[in-house]
Design an enzyme around this catalytic site. Structure first.
Site, PDB file in Angstrom:
ATOM      1  N   HIS A 182      -9.319  -2.325  -6.189  1.00 21.87           N
ATOM      2  CA  HIS A 182      -8.510  -1.624  -6.978  1.00 21.87           C
ATOM      3  C   HIS A 182      -7.145  -2.696  -7.544  1.00 21.87           C
ATOM      4  O   HIS A 182      -7.275  -3.764  -7.046  1.00 21.87           O
ATOM      5  CB  HIS A 182      -7.728  -0.463  -6.210  1.00 21.87           C
ATOM      6  N   HIS A 186      -5.383  -4.816  -5.198  1.00 26.03           N
ATOM      7  CA  HIS A 186      -5.937  -6.298  -4.831  1.00 26.03           C
ATOM      8  C   HIS A 186      -5.718  -7.169  -5.974  1.00 26.03           C
ATOM      9  O   HIS A 186      -5.682  -8.436  -5.684  1.00 26.03           O
ATOM     10  CB  HIS A 186      -7.561  -5.874  -4.428  1.00 26.03           C
ATOM     11  N   CYS A 195      -6.340   5.119  15.161  1.00 24.22           N
ATOM     12  CA  CYS A 195      -6.723   5.514  13.751  1.00 24.22           C
ATOM     13  C   CYS A 195      -7.758   4.950  13.375  1.00 24.22           C
ATOM     14  O   CYS A 195      -7.634   3.565  12.837  1.00 24.22           O
ATOM     15  CB  CYS A 195      -5.836   5.526  12.961  1.00 24.22           C
ATOM     16  N   CYS A 253      -6.972   3.264   9.796  1.00 20.46           N
ATOM     17  CA  CYS A 253      -6.042   2.018   9.664  1.00 20.46           C
ATOM     18  C   CYS A 253      -6.957   1.056  10.589  1.00 20.46           C
ATOM     19  O   CYS A 253      -6.202  -0.352  10.404  1.00 20.46           O
ATOM     20  CB  CYS A 253      -4.787   2.338  10.540  1.00 20.46           C
ATOM     21  N   CYS A 275      -2.478  10.854  11.525  1.00 23.99           N
ATOM     22  CA  CYS A 275      -2.295   9.698  10.900  1.00 23.99           C
ATOM     23  C   CYS A 275      -1.591  10.018   9.380  1.00 23.99           C
ATOM     24  O   CYS A 275      -2.342  10.698   8.710  1.00 23.99           O
ATOM     25  CB  CYS A 275      -3.212   8.626  10.639  1.00 23.99           C
ATOM     26  N   HIS A 301      -4.279   8.756   6.718  1.00 24.92           N
ATOM     27  CA  HIS A 301      -5.423   9.178   6.515  1.00 24.92           C
ATOM     28  C   HIS A 301      -5.453  10.433   6.682  1.00 24.92           C
ATOM     29  O   HIS A 301      -6.677  10.984   6.566  1.00 24.92           O
ATOM     30  CB  HIS A 301      -6.266   8.437   7.313  1.00 24.92           C
ATOM     31  N   LYS A 307       1.493   7.466  -5.013  1.00 21.96           N
ATOM     32  CA  LYS A 307       0.978   6.494  -4.282  1.00 21.96           C
ATOM     33  C   LYS A 307      -0.477   6.330  -4.796  1.00 21.96           C
ATOM     34  O   LYS A 307      -1.110   7.352  -4.945  1.00 21.96           O
ATOM     35  CB  LYS A 307       0.956   7.156  -2.855  1.00 21.96           C
ATOM     36  N   LYS A 317      -7.360   7.930  -2.637  1.00 18.55           N
ATOM     37  CA  LYS A 317      -8.471   8.303  -3.118  1.00 18.55           C
ATOM     38  C   LYS A 317      -8.353   9.843  -3.261  1.00 18.55           C
ATOM     39  O   LYS A 317      -9.047  10.385  -4.092  1.00 18.55           O
ATOM     40  CB  LYS A 317      -9.572   8.206  -1.901  1.00 18.55           C
TER      41      LYS A 317
HETATM   42  O1  ME8 Z   1      -4.774  -5.064   4.498  1.00 16.16           O
HETATM   43  N1  ME8 Z   1       0.529  -2.357  -4.462  1.00 16.16           N
HETATM   44  O2  ME8 Z   1      -7.012  -5.307   3.292  1.00 16.16           O
HETATM   45  P1  ME8 Z   1      -6.650  -4.130   2.018  1.00 16.16           P
HETATM   46  C1  ME8 Z   1       0.136  -3.708  -4.499  1.00 16.16           C
HETATM   47  N2  ME8 Z   1      -8.079  -6.696   5.394  1.00 16.16           N
HETATM   48  N3  ME8 Z   1      -0.693  -4.287  -3.623  1.00 16.16           N
HETATM   49  C2  ME8 Z   1      -1.357  -3.774  -2.982  1.00 16.16           C
HETATM   50  C3  ME8 Z   1      -1.312  -2.242  -3.004  1.00 16.16           C
HETATM   51  C4  ME8 Z   1      -0.532  -1.790  -3.918  1.00 16.16           C
HETATM   52  N4  ME8 Z   1      -0.323  -0.317  -3.785  1.00 16.16           N
HETATM   53  N5  ME8 Z   1      -2.617  -1.766  -2.327  1.00 16.16           N
HETATM   54  C5  ME8 Z   1      -3.120  -2.999  -1.568  1.00 16.16           C
HETATM   55  C6  ME8 Z   1      -6.227  -5.566   4.414  1.00 16.16           C
HETATM   56  N6  ME8 Z   1      -2.480  -4.023  -2.158  1.00 16.16           N
HETATM   57  C7  ME8 Z   1      -6.681  -6.549   5.430  1.00 16.16           C
HETATM   58  C8  ME8 Z   1      -6.092  -7.803   5.258  1.00 16.16           C
HETATM   59  S1  ME8 Z   1      -5.618 -10.562   5.636  1.00 16.16           S
HETATM   60  C9  ME8 Z   1      -5.956 -11.466   7.014  1.00 16.16           C
HETATM   61  C10 ME8 Z   1      -6.536  -8.948   6.231  1.00 16.16           C
HETATM   62  C11 ME8 Z   1      -2.810  -5.606  -1.801  1.00 16.16           C
HETATM   63  O3  ME8 Z   1      -7.915  -4.226   1.432  1.00 16.16           O
HETATM   64  C12 ME8 Z   1      -1.704  -6.243  -1.158  1.00 16.16           C
HETATM   65  O4  ME8 Z   1      -1.967  -7.527  -1.277  1.00 16.16           O
HETATM   66  O5  ME8 Z   1      -5.749  -3.297   2.558  1.00 16.16           O
HETATM   67  C13 ME8 Z   1      -2.226  -5.808   0.505  1.00 16.16           C
HETATM   68  O6  ME8 Z   1      -1.618  -6.712   1.384  1.00 16.16           O
HETATM   69  C14 ME8 Z   1      -3.668  -6.052   0.312  1.00 16.16           C
HETATM   70  O7  ME8 Z   1      -3.957  -5.390  -0.873  1.00 16.16           O
HETATM   71  C15 ME8 Z   1      -4.253  -5.067   1.500  1.00 16.16           C
HETATM   72  O8  ME8 Z   1      -5.525  -4.893   1.147  1.00 16.16           O
END
Ligand code: ME8
Length: 642
Positions: free
Chosen positions: A19, A22, A133, A136, A150, A153, A303, A306
């Site tokens: 999304h 990312h 959870c 998470c 949670c 979720h 926010k 989904k």
């Molecule tokens: O946490 N606004 O992965 P994830 C800005 N796999 N950035 C956002 C965002 C938002 N609303 N939502 C997500 C994980 N991000 C783990 C990480 S690293 C060793 C493991 C971005 O798929 C932001 O950079 O939940 C966040 O840290 C990352 O996506 C989390 O991606």
């Protein structure tokens, strides 16, 4: 700073498609990587996907797939999205790759054979009980719950109790604190540094590094009944990808001898700023140099989730705005490092103002003039006057300023520097008015001004390249650069006189075609003539024929039988006129009298409801709200606007 730059993004969970959250972090990392490459630094840019854990296993089961099939399919969506956004990663790590699995095995072995300074085992067996959870992928505490659920979720967590292994985090808290205080580990922005120091002060418990109950994971080499806990699997991606287990030379090059920057979102702060440096310290490795924590955004005030069905696919934005503008718009909505909001209307507004109007128009104007006034070739400049020197100095010092902000990871400020240069150049063109120089036959001056314009465009194309890679290359092609010259560099952006007079320029197209706002779309859906008007481009000469003036409304009354019209008497200083304006639904006669407005005075008079209207007032509308265009200082009635 060593001249080797290693930048990473988080590895994203692969249980769903990418999304724009990312995309946000990945675009930022790409801009950093491109800038550092432009600075001549050897650069390595790492991103990837986080593929283990119960959530992936559960989603796969629901879809009737194996976990690996789900990971393979979704990892491709990430790669595809990054391709569409022109992301130049050097390596895409997947935690289900055997290379990564081996590196995690090696790290776990190293951790389990390590001792703390006071001779205790770094890894020890224990009993873990907690609320877990699945959404998470983590144990959560009672105080995190809202109504027993949670909050993230909306699910009741499971109570899990199991034997597993712990990492003795408590022995490393002081050391991590010291690293931060001595700036051996720089945490940015400052408030995230403070947040981390606060957490360290509060104290944190040892954390468990394995799970018995999670089947989709990497087995512990010293107890294969247990799988590595997600964070112990995920964090080592930053070193597995550069050869921690299988390529000591590369590992030394990119970890020990490089400047290492992790970009992360604020949701995963603790794992990165405390757990990860502690694990590295425990196995005798240096911490990363910088962890930059960016903010989270909401989508139109909500926010992204989904359940709200407002998760935005980056490909949607790419289809809407193109890859370059998507990169630009996501990065510039709010300062990198702060929370913000993404709103469709603001995206369109910024696209039109910065990209279509400021940059796009500048490029097409300058190149068009070179084509019409200079036989389509870069002209030969003569001596420079003060204004040329001023713009030249601003342009050649812009790279230093823009890269300075990049080094501090102030990405917005870096973009602002370049945009300021674009705006100065627009002003310069406006003031120098090459069309008048042409009219007056002042060829020497005309050619100098257009040479200056082209050179500044070259510098802008280099400095905007990290954010707008395709369009910047196109600007360089338009300027007649080719082959190696097309590759921009920071050093090239700091020097003057690169374009060779006589080089043919290319035919410009509209780099960023204006996007109609919702209000404009509604308008143009109406009469055919309006559509033509909106699409037509006019030259400056045509524009300058329009006589805009400041006028004061001195009388106003409703027009009988027309609920939209007001009959106004306006004072233009030298004369008074009567006009009819369709503003009655937004302003009552009382509200409008006394206002200083902007009018066009040299339109042919029009008869409206039998009244001769001898000027037209200007107003803005988005289709819902109508607002008069005015002046924000008390200029004299009749003042000319230009
Ligand atoms: O946490 N606004 O992965 P994830 C800005 N796999 N950035 C956002 C965002 C938002 N609303 N939502 C997500 C994980 N991000 C783990 C990480 S690293 C060793 C493991 C971005 O798929 C932001 O950079 O939940 C966040 O840290 C990352 O996506 C989390 O991606």
């Amino acid at each position: 700073m060593p001249s080797r730059f290693f930048v990473t993004t988080p590895i994203y969970y692969v249980n769903d498609k990418p999304h724009i959250g990312h995309a946000y972090c990945t675009i930022a990392a790409d801009v950093l990587a491109r800038f550092h490459r432009m600075n001549g630094e050897e650069t390595f840019f790492l991103t990837g996907t986080d593929e283990h854990g119960s959530k992936v296993a559960q989603t796969a089961e629901k879809l009737g797939k194996s976990p690996q099939e789900l990971c393979d399919a979704n990892a491709l969506f990430f790669k595809e999205a990054w391709k569409n956004l022109n992301i130049t990663y050097d390596y895409f790590v997947r935690t289900t790759d055997s290379r990564h699995e081996n590196a995690v095995g090696k790290l776990l072995n190293n951790l389990s054979s390590a001792n703390t300074d006071d001779g205790q085992k770094v890894v020890y067996p224990g009993e873990y009980t907690g609320l877990y959870c699945v959404g998470c992928e983590k144990f959560i505490t009672e105080k995190d719950l809202v109504n027993g659920l949670c909050p993230e979720h909306q699910k009741e967590p499971e109570r899990l109790s199991e034997k597993n292994y712990f990492f003795r985090l408590s022995s490393y808290l002081k050391k991590v604190e010291k690293l931060i205080l001595e700036n051996k580990l720089t945490l940015l922005p400052e408030e995230r540094r403070k947040e981390t120091l606060g957490l360290l002060k509060q104290g944190l418990d040892d954390f468990s590094i394995s799970r018995e109950k999670v089947s989709w994971g990497i087995p512990l080499p010293f107890d294969p009944k247990q799988n590595a806990y997600v964070w112990v699997d995920a964090l080592p991606n930053y070193i597995s990808a550069i050869g921690y287990a299988d390529d000591p030379e590369q590992f030394k090059k990119w970890w020990k001898d490089a400047y290492v920057v992790h970009l992360i979102g604020k949701d995963i702060l603790k794992f990165h700023t405390i757990f990860w440096p502690a694990m590295l310290l425990a196995v005798g490795e240096k911490p990363p140099d910088v962890i930059f924590v960016h903010g989270y955004f909401t989508v139109e005030g909500q926010k992204m989730s989904k359940t709200l069905k407002n998760v935005v696919d980056p490909n949607f934005l790419v289809n809407e705005y193109g890859p370059d503008a998507t990169r630009y718009l996501l990065l510039t909505q709010f300062p990198f490092g702060q929370d913000g909001d993404i709103d469709q209307r603001r995206l369109v507004g910024k696209y039109n103002s910065d990209l279509a109007n400021d940059l796009g128009n500048l490029v097409s104007r300058v190149i068009h003039m070179v084509r019409t006034y200079c036989k389509g070739a870069i002209p030969q400049p003569s001596s420079y006057d003060e204004s040329d020197e001023g713009l030249k100095n601003e342009a050649t010092s812009c790279g230093e300023a823009a890269f300075g902000h990049v080094k501090a990871i102030n990405l917005n400020q870096s973009v602002d520097e370049v945009l300021r240069l674009v705006r100065s150049t627009n002003r310069y063109v406006e003031n120098q008015a090459p069309w008048n120089l042409e009219k007056d036959g002042n060829k020497e001056r005309l050619e100098t001004v257009l040479y200056v314009g082209c050179e500044v465009l070259r510098i802008i194309s280099a400095l905007f390249y990290p954010v707008l890679p395709n369009k910047s290359l196109r600007i360089r092609e338009l300027l007649g650069l080719s082959g190696e010259e097309l590759n921009p560099s920071l050093s090239e952006a700091k020097i003057w006189g690169v374009l060779k007079p006589g080089t043919k320029v290319d035919k410009p197209e509209s780099l960023f075609p204006r996007i109609q706002t919702r209000g404009e779309r509604r308008e143009s859906a109406k009469p055919e003539t309006a559509k033509k008007e909106a699409a037509a481009e006019i030259s400056f000469e045509e524009f300058s024929k329009i006589d805009f003036r400041v006028a004061e409304v001195i009388e106003a009354q409703k027009v009988k039988g027309a609920d939209k019209l007001l009959r106004l008497k306006i004072d233009l200083g030298a004369e008074q006129r009567e006009i009819v304006a369709g503003v009655a639904q937004a302003y009552s006669p009382d509200q409008i009298v006394g206002k200083k407005i902007v009018v066009v005075t040299n339109l042919k008079p029009a008869k409206i409801r039998g009244i001769e209207s001898r000027a037209m007032l200007l107003a803005a509308t988005d289709g819902e709200i109508l607002s008069l265009v005015g002046v924000d200082k008390d200029v004299k009635k009749g003042s000319k606007i230009g």
